[in-house]
Design a protein around this motif. Structure first.
Motif, PDB file in Angstrom:
ATOM      1  N   UNK A   1       1.025  -1.394  -0.170  1.00 18.85           N
ATOM      2  CA  UNK A   1       0.035   0.050   0.045  1.00 18.85           C
ATOM      3  C   UNK A   1       0.958   1.216   0.295  1.00 18.85           C
ATOM      4  N   UNK A   2       1.742   1.053   0.703  1.00 18.88           N
ATOM      5  CA  UNK A   2       2.961   1.827   0.679  1.00 18.88           C
ATOM      6  C   UNK A   2       3.442   2.953  -0.285  1.00 18.88           C
ATOM      7  N   UNK A   3       4.221   1.422  -1.270  1.00 19.04           N
ATOM      8  CA  UNK A   3       4.652   2.345  -2.277  1.00 19.04           C
ATOM      9  C   UNK A   3       3.546   2.154  -3.393  1.00 19.04           C
ATOM     10  N   UNK A   4       2.418   1.799  -3.490  1.00 16.24           N
ATOM     11  CA  UNK A   4       1.666   2.465  -4.374  1.00 16.24           C
ATOM     12  C   UNK A   4       1.407   3.929  -4.853  1.00 16.24           C
ATOM     13  N   UNK A   5       1.345   4.393  -3.234  1.00 18.07           N
ATOM     14  CA  UNK A   5       0.498   5.229  -3.337  1.00 18.07           C
ATOM     15  C   UNK A   5       1.368   6.707  -3.206  1.00 18.07           C
ATOM     16  N   UNK A   6       0.895   7.251  -4.080  1.00 17.88           N
ATOM     17  CA  UNK A   6       1.514   8.763  -5.653  1.00 17.88           C
ATOM     18  C   UNK A   6       2.228   9.358  -3.713  1.00 17.88           C
ATOM     19  N   UNK A   7       1.420   9.709  -2.768  1.00 18.33           N
ATOM     20  CA  UNK A   7       1.960  10.036  -1.581  1.00 18.33           C
ATOM     21  C   UNK A   7       3.541   9.682  -1.042  1.00 18.33           C
ATOM     22  N   UNK A   8       3.746   8.775  -1.301  1.00 11.41           N
ATOM     23  CA  UNK A   8       4.777   8.336  -1.350  1.00 11.41           C
ATOM     24  C   UNK A   8       5.750   8.936  -2.137  1.00 11.41           C
ATOM     25  N   UNK A   9       5.564   9.254  -3.510  1.00 15.87           N
ATOM     26  CA  UNK A   9       6.564   9.683  -4.563  1.00 15.87           C
ATOM     27  C   UNK A   9       6.468  11.322  -3.889  1.00 15.87           C
ATOM     28  N   UNK A  10       5.607  12.208  -3.803  1.00 14.33           N
ATOM     29  CA  UNK A  10       5.920  13.452  -3.132  1.00 14.33           C
ATOM     30  C   UNK A  10       6.527  13.391  -2.058  1.00 14.33           C
ATOM     31  N   UNK A  11       6.417  12.314  -0.732  1.00 10.95           N
ATOM     32  CA  UNK A  11       7.421  12.302  -0.236  1.00 10.95           C
ATOM     33  C   UNK A  11       8.885  12.924  -0.582  1.00 10.95           C
TER      34      UNK A  11
ATOM     35  N   UNK B   1       6.870  14.825   9.706  1.00 10.58           N
ATOM     36  CA  UNK B   1       5.526  14.921  10.254  1.00 10.58           C
ATOM     37  C   UNK B   1       4.380  14.610   9.186  1.00 10.58           C
ATOM     38  N   UNK B   2       4.865  14.941   8.069  1.00 11.73           N
ATOM     39  CA  UNK B   2       3.960  14.978   6.729  1.00 11.73           C
ATOM     40  C   UNK B   2       4.088  13.466   6.343  1.00 11.73           C
ATOM     41  N   UNK B   3       5.079  12.293   5.941  1.00 10.81           N
ATOM     42  CA  UNK B   3       4.778  10.716   6.145  1.00 10.81           C
ATOM     43  C   UNK B   3       4.025   9.647   7.233  1.00 10.81           C
ATOM     44  N   UNK B   4       4.253  10.402   8.100  1.00  6.06           N
ATOM     45  CA  UNK B   4       3.797  10.085   9.478  1.00  6.06           C
ATOM     46  C   UNK B   4       1.843  10.359   9.681  1.00  6.06           C
ATOM     47  N   UNK B   5       1.430  10.780   8.848  1.00  8.41           N
ATOM     48  CA  UNK B   5       0.486  11.145   8.346  1.00  8.41           C
ATOM     49  C   UNK B   5      -0.598  10.074   8.256  1.00  8.41           C
TER      50      UNK B   5
ATOM     51  N   UNK C   1       9.050   0.198   6.468  1.00  9.46           N
ATOM     52  CA  UNK C   1       9.256   0.552   5.030  1.00  9.46           C
ATOM     53  C   UNK C   1       9.406   1.977   4.754  1.00  9.46           C
ATOM     54  N   UNK C   2       8.576   2.585   4.665  1.00  8.42           N
ATOM     55  CA  UNK C   2       8.162   3.763   3.906  1.00  8.42           C
ATOM     56  C   UNK C   2       8.845   4.860   4.298  1.00  8.42           C
ATOM     57  N   UNK C   3       9.358   5.208   5.717  1.00  9.92           N
ATOM     58  CA  UNK C   3      10.564   5.609   6.646  1.00  9.92           C
ATOM     59  C   UNK C   3      11.893   5.811   5.482  1.00  9.92           C
ATOM     60  N   UNK C   4      12.368   3.805   6.129  1.00 15.88           N
ATOM     61  CA  UNK C   4      12.748   4.189   5.724  1.00 15.88           C
ATOM     62  C   UNK C   4      13.311   4.151   4.101  1.00 15.88           C
ATOM     63  N   UNK C   5      12.349   3.703   3.153  1.00 13.93           N
ATOM     64  CA  UNK C   5      12.647   3.968   2.042  1.00 13.93           C
ATOM     65  C   UNK C   5      12.639   5.973   1.400  1.00 13.93           C
ATOM     66  N   UNK C   6      12.045   6.370   1.807  1.00 12.94           N
ATOM     67  CA  UNK C   6      11.840   7.796   1.791  1.00 12.94           C
ATOM     68  C   UNK C   6      13.443   8.568   2.597  1.00 12.94           C
ATOM     69  N   UNK C   7      14.295   8.564   3.447  1.00 10.78           N
ATOM     70  CA  UNK C   7      14.915   8.344   2.915  1.00 10.78           C
ATOM     71  C   UNK C   7      16.385   8.059   2.617  1.00 10.78           C
TER      72      UNK C   7
END
Length: 438
Positions: A248-258, A367-371, A380-386
């Motif tokens: 779900x995280x990696x398919x979400x467009x907000x992840x790319x924006x983050x 605070x943005x991706x944690x929402x 996975x998402x926090x690590x992927x963004x970083x």
């Protein structure tokens, strides 16, 4: 009226109890984690000071240095997500200890570098070893602290970055100046050897000082444990847009924006971190100790701004503009540095504004991706963004080194860093305020 007064009084008592509890947690976790991050950051960026002697001794160009500094982030990128998933599996205590001891040993090995290839290999290994520490701590804090209190806590933790600059600049300059030639070793070699020791010692201490989860904390009462767990459970249940799985995280467009926003933040940050000593020297400051002392000034200013912004963001529950405004201020700071020439005072004003502008957004950004991330998706998402943003750590020093080689100055590089910060600030406006302002 009496009933309202009783309810208000009870609510005030609950808030005061919550404040006391989270102050207790903060004092137990944040200072130690902050000291660990100071060690991490020193070992990551002390190459910026070693550069002042190392390039002449080894006949490295600015491009070789920039490429080597950036290759760190290739290893960081490749191992970031696996490291964070491993931390979730085995626990923060053991995994953070492993990270710190490994990177300390590798950092010491830089004292024996003699060729560009050796430099590149060790920088890659250092990135692979350190991968997971910063996002691991961000994930770890989500196990303890609800989102509406987290920005200030992360800001306190991330004061390690400017503190590393405040302490590391003068310390690095002192080591390089006074140990140069001791036991037939150059000052930059002693720098790598000495600054590796704290990371190894702190790595061992981590095993005894950290607790994996609130439920296991012997230093919390049963009532306090229950309050922490219930607050985190309530937060998860009340979240409107929570993603809980990796898919779900990696398919979400907000992840790319983050990823894009944080890439711009890190691009601006490492444009300063790896080149601060060089920029101070270019402004007319001479001597490695004097350069170290002058380099501490912008980081001191950044500490004050970062803590104030984190506290105000949690107090007002406003997230977007607390990231946007510092990024725009950082862009202005870079432009002042570009225009400063040999004016030391103007250069320090620009560097101070740039330091506050590129360091302050770091903790507030999360605070943005944690929402909308929780559970495995958070790990996975926090690590992927970083990790993706960490690629900016490769692009930034290499690009600046290349631009300095072909132009002979830092002017174009500073304007480029400013433009990237403005782009990232504008991208934040695409994040819905109602999602993150809570």
């Amino acid at each position: 009226m009496q009933i309202d007064a009783v309810v208000a009084s009870a609510g005030s008592a609950d808030r005061e109890a919550g404040d006391r509890l989270y102050r207790k947690i903060a004092w137990r976790l944040i200072p130690f984690l902050m000291i660990c991050y100071v060690g991490a950051y020193l070992d990551r960026v002390n190459v910026g000071f070693a550069k002042l002697q190392m390039l002449n001794d080894l006949q490295f160009s600015e491009t070789i240095y920039g490429l080597g500094a950036g290759i760190f982030f290739i290893g960081y990128f490749l191992f970031e997500v696996p490291s964070n998933l491993m931390l979730q599996r085995v626990g923060a205590r053991i995994w953070i200890a492993r990270i710190m001891i490994t990177w300390g040993i590798i950092s010491a090995c830089f004292a024996f570098v003699s060729t560009p290839l050796q430099f590149y290999i060790l920088r890659f290994l250092l990135g692979a070893a350190e991968a997971g520490f910063y996002p691991g701590v961000i994930l770890y804090l989500t196990y303890w602290i609800p989102s509406h209190r987290r920005s200030q806590m992360i800001a306190l933790f991330m004061t390690a970055i400017p503190i590393a600059g405040i302490v590391g600049g003068p310390l690095s300059g002192w080591i390089m100046q006074y140990f140069d030639g001791h036991q037939a070793l150059a000052g930059w070699k002693w720098l790598f050897l000495f600054e590796a020791i704290p990371s190894i010692v702190l790595g061992i201490a981590t095993i005894f000082c950290l607790t994996d989860r609130p439920e296991k904390a012997r230093w919390l009462s049963e009532q306090e444990k229950a309050l922490v767990v219930s607050a985190l459970d309530a937060q998860a249940q009340n979240s409107e847009s929570t993603l809980t799985t990796m898919g779900e995280a990696f398919r979400n467009p907000r992840m790319l924006l983050m990823c894009m926003i944080y890439f711009c933040v890190i691009m601006g940050q490492y444009g300063l971190t790896f080149w601060m000593p060089t920029l101070v020297k270019s402004a007319g400051v001479t001597g490695v100790l004097q350069i170290g002392l002058f380099s501490a000034i912008p980081y001191t200013f950044a500490v004050v701004v970062m803590i104030s912004a984190g506290r105000n963001s949690d107090r007002t529950r406003e997230r977007r503009w607390h990231v946007i405004v510092p990024m725009l201020a950082g862009a202005l700071g870079y432009m002042i540095v570009a225009a400063a020439g040999g004016n030391v005072t103007l250069a320090l004003i620009g560097l101070s504004l740039a330091a506050a502008g590129v360091i302050t957004p770091g903790p507030l950004f999360w605070a943005l991706p944690s929402a909308f991330l929780a559970g495995t998706a958070a790990a996975a998402g926090i690590a992927a963004i970083n990790a993706f943003a960490g690629l900016a750590g490769f692009v930034s020093p290499y690009l600046i080194g290349y631009l300095r080689d072909i132009t002979g100055t830092s002017t174009i590089a500073m304007y480029t860093s400013a433009a990237v910060l403005v782009l990232g600030a504008l991208a934040i406006l695409k994040v819905p305020a109602k999602l993150v302002n809570r």
